[in-house]
Motif scaffolding. Structure first.
Motif, PDB file in Angstrom:
ATOM      1  N   ILE A 148      58.919   0.397  35.202  1.00 11.14           N
ATOM      2  CA  ILE A 148      58.945   1.434  36.250  1.00 11.14           C
ATOM      3  C   ILE A 148      60.231   1.325  37.060  1.00 11.14           C
ATOM      4  CG2 ILE A 148      57.843   2.145  38.412  1.00 11.14           C
ATOM      5  CD1 ILE A 148      55.144   1.407  37.103  1.00 11.14           C
ATOM      6  N   LYS A 149      60.645   0.097  37.399  1.00 15.44           N
ATOM      7  CA  LYS A 149      61.892  -0.085  38.147  1.00 15.44           C
ATOM      8  C   LYS A 149      63.090   0.375  37.326  1.00 15.44           C
ATOM      9  CE  LYS A 149      60.565  -3.951  41.093  1.00 15.44           C
ATOM     10  NZ  LYS A 149      60.778  -5.364  41.392  1.00 15.44           N
ATOM     11  N   GLU A 154      67.254   4.197  36.230  1.00 12.98           N
ATOM     12  CA  GLU A 154      67.901   5.128  35.322  1.00 12.98           C
ATOM     13  C   GLU A 154      67.950   6.531  35.930  1.00 12.98           C
ATOM     14  OE1 GLU A 154      65.763   4.787  31.643  1.00 12.98           O
ATOM     15  OE2 GLU A 154      66.917   3.047  31.002  1.00 12.98           O
ATOM     16  N   GLU A 155      66.855   6.933  36.565  1.00 13.67           N
ATOM     17  CA  GLU A 155      66.827   8.249  37.221  1.00 13.67           C
ATOM     18  C   GLU A 155      67.855   8.318  38.335  1.00 13.67           C
ATOM     19  OE1 GLU A 155      63.159  10.067  38.649  1.00 13.67           O
ATOM     20  OE2 GLU A 155      62.117   9.115  36.965  1.00 13.67           O
ATOM     21  N   LEU A 156      67.869   7.249  39.093  1.00  8.48           N
ATOM     22  CA  LEU A 156      68.805   7.199  40.209  1.00  8.48           C
ATOM     23  C   LEU A 156      70.244   7.255  39.674  1.00  8.48           C
ATOM     24  CD1 LEU A 156      69.045   6.949  43.287  1.00  8.48           C
ATOM     25  CD2 LEU A 156      69.090   4.492  42.985  1.00  8.48           C
ATOM     26  N   GLU A 160      73.001  10.064  40.250  1.00  5.75           N
ATOM     27  CA  GLU A 160      74.302   9.709  40.810  1.00  5.75           C
ATOM     28  C   GLU A 160      75.397  10.265  39.910  1.00  5.75           C
ATOM     29  OE1 GLU A 160      75.392   8.046  43.572  1.00  5.75           O
ATOM     30  OE2 GLU A 160      73.332   8.113  44.301  1.00  5.75           O
ATOM     31  N   ARG A 161      75.231  10.181  38.626  1.00  4.43           N
ATOM     32  CA  ARG A 161      76.228  10.689  37.692  1.00  4.43           C
ATOM     33  C   ARG A 161      76.314  12.207  37.779  1.00  4.43           C
ATOM     34  NH1 ARG A 161      75.073   7.090  32.371  1.00  4.43           N
ATOM     35  NH2 ARG A 161      75.980   5.211  33.202  1.00  4.43           N
ATOM     36  N   ALA A 162      75.143  12.805  37.983  1.00  6.36           N
ATOM     37  CA  ALA A 162      75.132  14.268  38.064  1.00  6.36           C
ATOM     38  C   ALA A 162      75.865  14.737  39.305  1.00  6.36           C
ATOM     39  CB  ALA A 162      73.680  14.751  38.082  1.00  6.36           C
TER      40      ALA A 162
END
Length: 163
Positions: A148-149, A154-156, A160-162
């Motif tokens: 989950i972390k 990965e989402e974060l 951030e990349r987006a």
């Protein structure tokens, strides 16, 4: 059948058996006229004789009285032979039975030990299983928590990349 007259030395039992008639006492319960007392034992002749002479039913006494001498002798021999044969078999089986009882007691003790050992092993197994399950859950939860972390990271990162 003629009954012998009551003699001066006759006991209460003698009188009881000599005065018995089928017509007078046909359905009456048999109450032997013993002179036996609570303290008597079969280690003495008199109580043994009293018990032996007065324990038979009057009808049976009369039936035996009606037998011929040869008939009595025949009944005695057949009865004694059967009694002694039965006694032999009883003693033989008694010895076997005692041996079997001893073997059964040993088997029973062994089974009780096995049951006790099984119960101890079963409780130990239950404790170890509970510990294993707890470790397994904590490991799964730990893995799940890390996943989950990781997903959150990965989402974060992708956000951030987006940006």
């Amino acid at each position: 059948m003629p009954q012998a007259p009551i003699g001066p030395k006759d006991t209460l039992g003698d009188i009881y058996y000599k005065t018995y008639t089928e017509e007078a006492r046909d359905d009456a319960p048999h109450h032997p006229p013993w002179g036996l007392k609570q303290k008597d034992t079969f280690m003495e002749f008199a109580p043994c004789r009293d018990w032996y002479l007065n324990s038979f039913l009057p009808g049976e006494v009369n039936r035996q009285r009606a037998r011929t001498h040869d008939g009595l002798y025949h009944a005695y021999i057949v009865g004694e032979a059967n009694t002694r044969a039965a006694n032999y078999q009883i003693v033989h089986e008694w010895c076997t039975m005692v041996r079997e009882r001893g073997d059964w007691e040993k088997y029973r003790e062994r089974l009780l030990r096995w049951v006790k050992d099984f119960e101890q092993m079963n409780s130990t197994f239950a404790e170890e299983k509970a510990t294993f399950d707890a470790e397994k859950k904590s490991e799964e939860w730990g893995r799940e928590g890390l996943r989950i972390k990781l997903c959150a990271a990965e989402e974060l990162l992708s956000k951030e990349r987006a940006k």
